[in-house]
Design a protein around this motif. Structure first.
Motif, PDB file in Angstrom:
ATOM      1  N   VAL A  31       1.066  -1.290   0.179  1.00  0.00           N
ATOM      2  CA  VAL A  31      -0.171  -0.193   0.195  1.00  0.00           C
ATOM      3  C   VAL A  31       0.727   1.598   0.102  1.00  0.00           C
ATOM      4  N   ALA A  32       1.495   1.315   0.301  1.00  0.00           N
ATOM      5  CA  ALA A  32       2.959   2.506   0.627  1.00  0.00           C
ATOM      6  C   ALA A  32       3.126   2.696  -0.328  1.00  0.00           C
ATOM      7  N   TYR A  33       3.524   1.090  -1.638  1.00  0.00           N
ATOM      8  CA  TYR A  33       4.262   1.415  -2.616  1.00  0.00           C
ATOM      9  C   TYR A  33       3.318   2.119  -3.957  1.00  0.00           C
ATOM     10  N   LEU A  34       1.497   1.512  -3.115  1.00  0.00           N
ATOM     11  CA  LEU A  34       0.936   2.873  -3.900  1.00  0.00           C
ATOM     12  C   LEU A  34       0.876   4.160  -3.676  1.00  0.00           C
ATOM     13  N   MET A  35       1.247   4.640  -3.128  1.00  0.00           N
ATOM     14  CA  MET A  35       0.865   5.844  -2.257  1.00  0.00           C
ATOM     15  C   MET A  35       2.132   6.472  -2.283  1.00  0.00           C
ATOM     16  N   GLU A  36       3.138   5.904  -2.715  1.00  0.00           N
ATOM     17  CA  GLU A  36       4.091   6.647  -3.860  1.00  0.00           C
ATOM     18  C   GLU A  36       5.205   7.453  -1.899  1.00  0.00           C
ATOM     19  N   ASN A  37       5.220   6.165  -1.296  1.00  0.00           N
ATOM     20  CA  ASN A  37       5.826   6.833  -0.283  1.00  0.00           C
ATOM     21  C   ASN A  37       6.626   5.539   0.349  1.00  0.00           C
ATOM     22  N   TYR A  38       7.738   5.667  -0.145  1.00  0.00           N
ATOM     23  CA  TYR A  38       9.487   4.687  -0.493  1.00  0.00           C
ATOM     24  C   TYR A  38       9.599   4.700   0.808  1.00  0.00           C
ATOM     25  N   THR A  39       9.987   5.697   1.397  1.00  0.00           N
ATOM     26  CA  THR A  39      10.642   5.757   3.082  1.00  0.00           C
ATOM     27  C   THR A  39       9.602   4.809   3.956  1.00  0.00           C
ATOM     28  N   LEU A  40       8.432   4.995   3.973  1.00  0.00           N
ATOM     29  CA  LEU A  40       7.443   4.168   4.419  1.00  0.00           C
ATOM     30  C   LEU A  40       7.204   2.591   4.558  1.00  0.00           C
ATOM     31  N   MET A  41       7.509   2.619   2.883  1.00  0.00           N
ATOM     32  CA  MET A  41       7.582   1.180   2.555  1.00  0.00           C
ATOM     33  C   MET A  41       8.996   0.496   2.943  1.00  0.00           C
ATOM     34  N   ALA A  42       9.692   1.337   3.409  1.00  0.00           N
ATOM     35  CA  ALA A  42      11.387   0.673   3.759  1.00  0.00           C
ATOM     36  C   ALA A  42      10.942   0.140   4.982  1.00  0.00           C
ATOM     37  N   GLU A  43      10.039   0.743   5.471  1.00  0.00           N
ATOM     38  CA  GLU A  43      10.086   0.635   7.475  1.00  0.00           C
ATOM     39  C   GLU A  43       9.417  -0.474   7.478  1.00  0.00           C
ATOM     40  N   CYS A  44       8.428  -0.688   6.794  1.00  0.00           N
ATOM     41  CA  CYS A  44       7.845  -2.226   6.703  1.00  0.00           C
ATOM     42  C   CYS A  44       8.591  -2.755   6.123  1.00  0.00           C
ATOM     43  N   CYS A  45       8.914  -2.647   5.156  1.00  0.00           N
ATOM     44  CA  CYS A  45      10.096  -4.566   5.144  1.00  0.00           C
ATOM     45  C   CYS A  45      11.024  -4.841   6.073  1.00  0.00           C
ATOM     46  N   GLU A  46      11.729  -3.120   6.580  1.00  0.00           N
ATOM     47  CA  GLU A  46      12.494  -3.410   7.620  1.00  0.00           C
ATOM     48  C   GLU A  46      12.542  -4.178   8.761  1.00  0.00           C
ATOM     49  N   LYS A  47      11.209  -3.372   9.009  1.00  0.00           N
ATOM     50  CA  LYS A  47      10.456  -4.521  10.190  1.00  0.00           C
ATOM     51  C   LYS A  47      10.598  -6.524   9.956  1.00  0.00           C
ATOM     52  N   ALA A  48       9.482  -6.079   8.752  1.00  0.00           N
ATOM     53  CA  ALA A  48       9.229  -7.595   8.245  1.00  0.00           C
ATOM     54  C   ALA A  48      10.888  -8.846   8.842  1.00  0.00           C
ATOM     55  N   MET A  49      11.745  -8.192   8.127  1.00  0.00           N
ATOM     56  CA  MET A  49      12.975  -8.994   7.662  1.00  0.00           C
ATOM     57  C   MET A  49      13.779  -9.046   9.053  1.00  0.00           C
ATOM     58  N   LEU A  50      13.270  -7.981  10.255  1.00  0.00           N
ATOM     59  CA  LEU A  50      13.330  -8.345  11.892  1.00  0.00           C
ATOM     60  C   LEU A  50      11.915  -9.524  12.000  1.00  0.00           C
ATOM     61  N   ILE A  51      11.635 -10.390  11.353  1.00  0.00           N
ATOM     62  CA  ILE A  51      10.875 -11.731  11.298  1.00  0.00           C
ATOM     63  C   ILE A  51      11.444 -12.115  10.445  1.00  0.00           C
ATOM     64  N   ASP A  52      11.794 -11.946   9.254  1.00  0.00           N
ATOM     65  CA  ASP A  52      11.770 -13.068   8.835  1.00  0.00           C
ATOM     66  C   ASP A  52      13.138 -12.721   7.642  1.00  0.00           C
ATOM     67  N   LYS A  53      14.323 -12.551   7.520  1.00  0.00           N
ATOM     68  CA  LYS A  53      15.464 -12.033   6.765  1.00  0.00           C
ATOM     69  C   LYS A  53      15.364 -12.791   4.923  1.00  0.00           C
ATOM     70  N   ASP A  54      15.288 -14.108   4.901  1.00  0.00           N
ATOM     71  CA  ASP A  54      14.872 -14.795   3.924  1.00  0.00           C
ATOM     72  C   ASP A  54      13.548 -15.035   3.173  1.00  0.00           C
ATOM     73  N   ASP A  55      12.747 -14.290   3.436  1.00  0.00           N
ATOM     74  CA  ASP A  55      11.167 -13.688   2.739  1.00  0.00           C
ATOM     75  C   ASP A  55      11.720 -13.746   1.120  1.00  0.00           C
ATOM     76  N   ALA A  56      11.509 -13.570   0.404  1.00  0.00           N
ATOM     77  CA  ALA A  56      11.731 -13.997  -0.604  1.00  0.00           C
ATOM     78  C   ALA A  56      11.144 -12.534  -1.730  1.00  0.00           C
ATOM     79  N   GLU A  57       9.508 -12.203  -1.132  1.00  0.00           N
ATOM     80  CA  GLU A  57       8.900 -11.531  -1.077  1.00  0.00           C
ATOM     81  C   GLU A  57       9.161  -9.906  -0.310  1.00  0.00           C
ATOM     82  N   ILE A  58       9.187  -9.995   1.327  1.00  0.00           N
ATOM     83  CA  ILE A  58       9.635  -8.678   1.437  1.00  0.00           C
ATOM     84  C   ILE A  58      10.876  -8.018   0.903  1.00  0.00           C
ATOM     85  N   MET A  59      11.568  -9.205   0.282  1.00  0.00           N
ATOM     86  CA  MET A  59      13.244  -8.457  -0.254  1.00  0.00           C
ATOM     87  C   MET A  59      13.025  -8.170  -1.964  1.00  0.00           C
TER      88      MET A  59
END
Length: 256
Positions: free
Chosen positions: A103-131
């Motif tokens: 959703v952040a990508y659709l809003m073109e809010n790439y900073t917020l998008m990166a924050e979401c991904c970084e939180k997700a990577m703390l859960i699973d750093k090897d998730d291909a979709e998150i990467m």
């Protein structure tokens, strides 16, 4: 009615119990109507139904439905807010964070998008979709080096992630790395030769290499797949016009 219930051993319903029963019924009706509206494309009505249902009872599943309705109704910030509520309730649910990143990508809010991904990577750093989503966020932030690295890591985690090949190749082409872009394009032509996006990407590389005839062939293939493909139609018209000008120039040189 109270006398009959007492006579036959039943317990008379209290005003509180009656209110709870009626509210539960109204909640179920509103949510059912909302789900039906969501599935039939009446997104504004679905938002109304889910919002009213949540006024009766706070319910995570209904928040999830409401997020979907908001997003489909192009109310992206509201949809993101609903997903945030879900993430607070289920902090280890990586798929909710992935949805927030999208959703952040659709809003073109790439900073917020990166924050979401970084939180997700703390859960699973090897998730291909998150990467992959993190690569998109990096690209949106004009961090080319990190974007290419994240696309590459996505493919290391899932070699069949064709979108990562496509977007990495497009980025490499933008950066002038035609050889690197061509490697991604050739791989995609093997695994998805009838993809409109792949054909357009490969054609754009061929244009850079001045292989006009080959590029025309690919644009024509793309139009066969989708007669309304504007990019292919526009590209084909430009190349044919360029070919005609070149032919006229050659004729002029020969006449001289």
């Amino acid at each position: 009615m109270g006398f009959l219930k007492t006579l036959f051993g039943g317990k008379e319903e209290s005003p509180e119990e009656k209110k709870e029963r009626e509210e539960a019924h109204h909640f179920d009706v509103l949510r059912t109507d909302g789900v039906r509206a969501l599935h039939t494309g009446r997104y504004a009505f679905a938002v109304t139904c889910f919002t009213k249902a949540l006024e009766i009872k706070d319910d995570l599943e209904t928040h999830d439905y409401l997020s979907q309705a908001y997003i489909q109704n192009e109310q992206l910030q509201e949809g993101y807010n609903e997903l945030s509520l879900l993430a607070e309730a289920q902090p280890d649910n990586i798929r909710i964070l992935a949805s927030m990143a999208k959703v952040a990508y659709l809003m073109e809010n790439y900073t917020l998008m990166a924050e979401c991904c970084e939180k997700a990577m703390l859960i699973d750093k090897d998730d291909a979709e998150i990467m992959f989503l993190y690569a998109r966020a990096s690209r949106g932030q004009h961090d080319v080096v990190n974007a290419i690295a994240m696309y590459t890591k996505t493919l290391m985690l899932d070699e069949n992630f064709a979108s990562a090949n496509l977007e990495r190749g497009q980025l490499l082409l933008e950066e002038g790395d035609i050889e690197g872009a061509e490697e991604d394009a050739d791989h995609l032509m093997e695994v998805a030769p009838n993809s409109e996006d792949v054909l357009l990407f490969k054609a754009s590389i061929l244009m850079q290499q001045q292989r006009i005839g080959d590029a025309i062939t690919l644009y024509e293939r793309a139009i066969e797949l989708n007669p309304y493909c504007e990019d292919a139609i526009e590209g084909l018209e430009k190349l044919k016009a360029l070919t005609k000008r070149s032919d006229k120039s050659d004729e002029s040189d020969r006449s001289d």
